[in-house]
Design an enzyme around this catalytic site. Sequence first.
Site, PDB file in Angstrom:
ATOM      1  N   ARG A 108       0.856  -1.201   0.000  1.00  0.00           N
ATOM      2  CA  ARG A 108       0.000   0.000   0.000  1.00  0.00           C
ATOM      3  C   ARG A 108       0.886   1.242   0.000  1.00  0.00           C
ATOM      4  NH1 ARG A 108      -4.912   1.271   4.265  1.00  0.00           N
ATOM      5  NH2 ARG A 108      -3.258   1.276   5.848  1.00  0.00           N
TER       6      ARG A 108
ATOM      7  N   ASP B   8      -4.197   3.853  14.020  1.00  0.00           N
ATOM      8  CA  ASP B   8      -3.286   4.281  12.968  1.00  0.00           C
ATOM      9  C   ASP B   8      -3.723   5.669  12.506  1.00  0.00           C
ATOM     10  OD1 ASP B   8      -5.420   3.951  11.284  1.00  0.00           O
ATOM     11  OD2 ASP B   8      -4.388   2.613   9.884  1.00  0.00           O
TER      12      ASP B   8
HETATM   13  C1  LIG Z   1      -7.302   1.630   9.288  1.00  0.00           C
HETATM   14  C2  LIG Z   1      -6.200   0.862   8.636  1.00  0.00           C
HETATM   15  O1  LIG Z   1      -5.613   1.279   7.676  1.00  0.00           O
HETATM   16  S1  LIG Z   1      -5.779  -0.649   9.329  1.00  0.00           S
HETATM   17  C3  LIG Z   1      -4.237  -1.069   8.541  1.00  0.00           C
HETATM   18  C4  LIG Z   1      -3.127  -0.281   9.062  1.00  0.00           C
HETATM   19  N1  LIG Z   1      -2.797  -0.630  10.425  1.00  0.00           N
HETATM   20  C5  LIG Z   1      -2.025  -1.698  10.674  1.00  0.00           C
HETATM   21  O2  LIG Z   1      -1.564  -2.325   9.751  1.00  0.00           O
HETATM   22  C6  LIG Z   1      -1.743  -2.060  12.092  1.00  0.00           C
HETATM   23  C7  LIG Z   1      -1.175  -3.453  12.167  1.00  0.00           C
HETATM   24  N2  LIG Z   1      -0.909  -3.873  13.509  1.00  0.00           N
HETATM   25  C8  LIG Z   1       0.168  -3.469  14.202  1.00  0.00           C
HETATM   26  O3  LIG Z   1       0.933  -2.643  13.732  1.00  0.00           O
HETATM   27  C9  LIG Z   1       0.405  -4.052  15.558  1.00  0.00           C
HETATM   28  O4  LIG Z   1      -0.383  -5.202  15.726  1.00  0.00           O
HETATM   29  C10 LIG Z   1       0.094  -3.106  16.728  1.00  0.00           C
HETATM   30  C11 LIG Z   1       0.980  -1.879  16.651  1.00  0.00           C
HETATM   31  C12 LIG Z   1      -1.348  -2.698  16.728  1.00  0.00           C
HETATM   32  C13 LIG Z   1       0.404  -3.857  18.023  1.00  0.00           C
HETATM   33  O5  LIG Z   1       1.740  -4.274  17.940  1.00  0.00           O
HETATM   34  P1  LIG Z   1       2.510  -4.868  19.208  1.00  0.00           P
HETATM   35  O6  LIG Z   1       2.259  -3.962  20.364  1.00  0.00           O
HETATM   36  O7  LIG Z   1       3.908  -5.151  18.805  1.00  0.00           O
HETATM   37  O8  LIG Z   1       1.730  -6.213  19.442  1.00  0.00           O
HETATM   38  P2  LIG Z   1       2.209  -7.461  20.265  1.00  0.00           P
HETATM   39  O9  LIG Z   1       3.232  -7.097  21.290  1.00  0.00           O
HETATM   40  O10 LIG Z   1       1.006  -8.173  20.748  1.00  0.00           O
HETATM   41  O11 LIG Z   1       2.897  -8.344  19.133  1.00  0.00           O
HETATM   42  C14 LIG Z   1       3.194  -9.704  19.331  1.00  0.00           C
HETATM   43  C15 LIG Z   1       4.030 -10.180  18.177  1.00  0.00           C
HETATM   44  O12 LIG Z   1       3.247 -10.103  16.983  1.00  0.00           O
HETATM   45  C16 LIG Z   1       3.924  -9.314  16.023  1.00  0.00           C
HETATM   46  N3  LIG Z   1       2.924  -8.514  15.306  1.00  0.00           N
HETATM   47  C17 LIG Z   1       1.915  -7.779  15.831  1.00  0.00           C
HETATM   48  N4  LIG Z   1       1.180  -7.225  14.858  1.00  0.00           N
HETATM   49  C18 LIG Z   1       1.757  -7.615  13.686  1.00  0.00           C
HETATM   50  C19 LIG Z   1       1.439  -7.353  12.338  1.00  0.00           C
HETATM   51  N5  LIG Z   1       0.385  -6.605  12.024  1.00  0.00           N
HETATM   52  N6  LIG Z   1       2.227  -7.889  11.400  1.00  0.00           N
HETATM   53  C20 LIG Z   1       3.296  -8.667  11.739  1.00  0.00           C
HETATM   54  N7  LIG Z   1       3.620  -8.966  13.012  1.00  0.00           N
HETATM   55  C21 LIG Z   1       2.854  -8.434  13.983  1.00  0.00           C
HETATM   56  C22 LIG Z   1       4.849  -8.424  16.783  1.00  0.00           C
HETATM   57  O13 LIG Z   1       5.928  -8.044  15.955  1.00  0.00           O
HETATM   58  C23 LIG Z   1       5.271  -9.319  17.937  1.00  0.00           C
HETATM   59  O14 LIG Z   1       6.281 -10.180  17.470  1.00  0.00           O
HETATM   60  P3  LIG Z   1       7.357 -10.865  18.460  1.00  0.00           P
HETATM   61  O15 LIG Z   1       6.569 -11.690  19.443  1.00  0.00           O
HETATM   62  O16 LIG Z   1       8.176 -11.686  17.550  1.00  0.00           O
HETATM   63  O17 LIG Z   1       8.116  -9.761  19.124  1.00  0.00           O
HETATM   64  O1  LIG Z   2      -7.492   1.664   5.511  1.00  0.00           O
HETATM   65  C1  LIG Z   2      -8.437   1.270   6.132  1.00  0.00           C
HETATM   66  C2  LIG Z   2      -9.322   2.099   6.860  1.00  0.00           C
HETATM   67  O2  LIG Z   2     -10.215   1.578   7.535  1.00  0.00           O
HETATM   68  O3  LIG Z   2      -9.141   3.324   6.774  1.00  0.00           O
HETATM   69 MG   LIG Z   3      -7.512   3.829   5.455  1.00  0.00          MG
END
Ligand SMILES: CC(=O)SCCNC(=O)CCNC(=O)[C@H](O)C(C)(C)COP(=O)(O)OP(=O)(O)OC[C@H]1O[C@@H](n2cnc3c(N)ncnc32)[C@H](O)[C@@H]1OP(=O)(O)O
Ligand SMILES: O=CC(=O)O
Ligand SMILES: [Mg+2]
Length: 509
Positions: free
Chosen positions: A154, A433
């Site tokens: 993206r 986010d």
């Molecule tokens: C409205 C929108 O656009 S939604 C799309 C955009 N937003 C996103 O993509 C958010 C994606 N999610 C994340 O970034 C994360 O899950 C967060 C920031 C919300 C939380 O992250 P953390 O606080 O690190 O979560 P947590 O401690 O529970 O993570 C546990 C493990 O999972 C991994 N993990 C968590 N989320 C993700 C993810 N989305 N992708 C890959 N790995 C992940 C962490 O790296 C961690 O790995 P480790 O155990 O090897 O150290």
């Molecule tokens: O990118 C996703 C959203 O919900 O905004």
């Molecule tokens: Mg969006």
Amino acid sequence: MSGVRVLGGDVERGDEILTPDALEFVAELHGRFAPEHAALMRRRAHRRPLGFLDATREVREGDWKVAEAPGPLRDRRVEITGPTERKMTVNALNSGAKVWLADLEDANTPHWHNVVSGQVNLYDAARGTVEFTSPEGKHYALRDDVERPAIVVRPRGWHLPERHLEVEGRPAIGALVDFGLHFFHNAALGRPYYYLPKMESHLEARLWNSVFTAAQERLGVPHGTIRATVLIETIPAAFEMDEILHELRDHASGLNAGRWDYLFSIIKYFRDAGPDAVLPDRNSITMTAPFMRAYTELLVRTCHKRGAFAIGGMAAFIPNRRDPEVTENALEKVRADKTREAGDGFDGSWVAHPDLVPVCREIFDERLGGEPNQLDVLRPEVEVTAGQLLDFASTGGAATRAGVESAVDVGVRYLLSWLGGNGAAAIHNLMEDAATAEISRSQLWQWVHNDVVLDDGTPVTAELVREVLAEVRGRLDGEHLDAAVELFEQVALSDDFVDFLTLPAYERI
Ligand SMILES: CC(=O)SCCNC(=O)CCNC(=O)[C@H](O)C(C)(C)COP(=O)(O)OP(=O)(O)OC[C@H]1O[C@@H](n2cnc3c(N)ncnc32)[C@H](O)[C@@H]1OP(=O)(O)O
Ligand SMILES: O=CC(=O)O
Ligand SMILES: [Mg+2]
């Protein structure tokens, strides 16, 4: 390199990405498309009355389909989203999801380091060579026993500049930098797949289509190799779903219901439109609100009529490995959300965390039976009117003191994280986010400017927001606290509505 200057600092292995040929390619895209891009950005400033367009009736009523999905995108039942930070890249690729949305947009702070190292990680990810050792010595590598997801990148939205790269003396267009660098280095591997955010009209989709066509021609990649899934996440775009797919039809692979930006866009578009357009507390607007249902129903109907995938959105509840109660609640909420989406005909959906992959998979497995998708669920009974998409008054819910406090608290905490380089954060067990933070601050702007009175009788004024902001500031600390508080005040309260909070925030990094 003529016309291109890299102003950002050195990033490890950046020379593998910012090669003269790659920069030349990005510059060429700018040379061809920057004028059209500028015209489209000017067009956005005009908020026209919303409705289905007369001029494109033939497209809506015509009988056409988008190109058939390539193998890696025929089964998208569970998509994990996340930033392109190296450890998360490995974790996403090992998550068992069908697709990884590799996010250079709202989950990413566009620090130059993040922009370039994200491309390094995507380069290695595409070649299956990405690995990582944490400072504590934990080694991360791709697992052989897990199916590798298709990578769908993206890029930033059309509005964001990239000032660390100048083309002909001007800051580059962030979207063309992200797309251009990724496509240049990875197209030859055969899977250049993208998610396109925040478009406001089919003309913006036309621009992407022209960029794709030119990029493929230039690198000798067959026309139609690129596949793009468009986020329908602005209110004007909801009226142009058919038209957007039609513009991109050789390159389109689906639409996604980006609920968070969609809510932000509604608040932004109708920010000064009076009481009927005022939305209640963010937490009280669910996907079953009539206007949100109209949006998702229209999206599924439109996609499947056109042979395109309908992909569900993000439930913001995040599990916590250290707190079973939080995890249980998240799983329950996500289960309900994905069950509704699967039942409505979506072909798959998003999760924000690896621990949510199994629940989403299970629900879509059950719904899809042995099929890879449910493109054949046409939903002919769905008819959605402009009035239903714009019916905000029947939403229910109230503006509350807790809503004000939460909006300020979450908004400032998110900005603290963003300025520090993390564009996605878990705050009070929810994924936040840029899109969710936009809701927080635009909602306050809307309440202040429409003389909203809270359910306890308190008028929402700039003074009230400032009072709460001072309280929030008192309980937080961090290197960027002053900047985060100032920024929040600016984007929530300034007389002229700030289009995107990331624009003034970007000035500070
Ligand atoms: C409205 C929108 O656009 S939604 C799309 C955009 N937003 C996103 O993509 C958010 C994606 N999610 C994340 O970034 C994360 O899950 C967060 C920031 C919300 C939380 O992250 P953390 O606080 O690190 O979560 P947590 O401690 O529970 O993570 C546990 C493990 O999972 C991994 N993990 C968590 N989320 C993700 C993810 N989305 N992708 C890959 N790995 C992940 C962490 O790296 C961690 O790995 P480790 O155990 O090897 O150290
Ligand atoms: O990118 C996703 C959203 O919900 O905004
Ligand atoms: Mg969006």
